[in-house]
Write an enzyme that holds these catalytic residues in place. Structure first.
Site, mmCIF file in Angstrom:
data_model
loop_
_atom_site.group_PDB
_atom_site.id
_atom_site.type_symbol
_atom_site.label_atom_id
_atom_site.label_comp_id
_atom_site.label_asym_id
_atom_site.label_seq_id
_atom_site.Cartn_x
_atom_site.Cartn_y
_atom_site.Cartn_z
ATOM 1 C CG HIS A 1 -14.146 13.973 -13.724
ATOM 2 N ND1 HIS A 1 -14.105 13.503 -15.002
ATOM 3 C CD2 HIS A 1 -14.754 13.017 -12.980
ATOM 4 C CE1 HIS A 1 -14.672 12.305 -15.051
ATOM 5 N NE2 HIS A 1 -15.067 11.995 -13.829
ATOM 6 C CG ASP B 1 -15.242 9.133 -11.678
ATOM 7 O OD1 ASP B 1 -16.188 8.917 -12.447
ATOM 8 O OD2 ASP B 1 -14.073 9.246 -12.062
ATOM 9 C CE1 TYR C 1 2.165 3.051 4.242
ATOM 10 C CE2 TYR C 1 0.582 1.310 3.779
ATOM 11 C CZ TYR C 1 1.296 2.071 4.677
ATOM 12 O OH TYR C 1 1.138 1.853 6.019
ATOM 13 C CE1 TYR D 1 -4.181 -3.485 6.839
ATOM 14 C CE2 TYR D 1 -4.813 -4.228 9.033
ATOM 15 C CZ TYR D 1 -3.925 -4.227 7.979
ATOM 16 O OH TYR D 1 -2.757 -4.967 8.058
#
Length: 141
Positions: free
Chosen positions: A22, A64, A112, A130
């Site tokens: 998690h 999540d 990055y 992208y």
């Protein structure tokens, strides 16, 4: 062979997804991304696009539900690149996990840096610009 595992998910990726806990993050990146120099653990999925890999990962990977769970690399303001693939990402995440709300955008340098901290990076042959996404793992309910 195992049942219900997408055929493009090989043993290395399956192991990584099951090891993650998690809050751990995984990046799925396009063919232009410098994945080998940024990854703690690199999974090469040459010949596949980000959407194909994203769909497969989301069949196994809970997002999540408490924090942002999908992060994209923002296009610089002086760059006029179209990003229609983001709509595909959004649709796949909505279809793939009830915890998904909306993706967040972060500046390229921050993306990055965050990728370097990801548990793993999946490098694809995606040609769209992208077309990079970070997923944050949730819990199985």
């Amino acid at each position: 062979m195992l049942k219900h595992i997408p055929s493009i998910v090989g043993p290395d990726l399956l192991k990584i997804l099951s090891e993650m806990g998690h809050g751990d993050e995984i990046a799925i990146v396009d063919g232009n991304y410098p994945a080998a120099s940024r990854a703690q653990r690199l999974v090469r999925m040459d010949g596949h696009g980000v959407c194909e890999v994203l769909k497969a990962v989301l069949t196994l990977f809970p997002l999540d539900h408490m924090n942002e769970n999908a992060i994209l690399m923002e296009v610089p303001k002086n760059n006029f690149v179209e990003t229609p693939i983001w709509k595909e990402f959004d649709a796949l995440c909505r279809e793939g996990d009830e915890a998904y709300k909306n993706y967040s955008l972060i500046e390229a340098g921050e993306f990055y840096n965050r990728t370097e901290k990801c548990y793993a990076v999946i490098a694809t042959s995606e040609k769209a610009l992208y077309a990079n996404i970070i997923l944050r793992k949730g819990i199985v309910r």
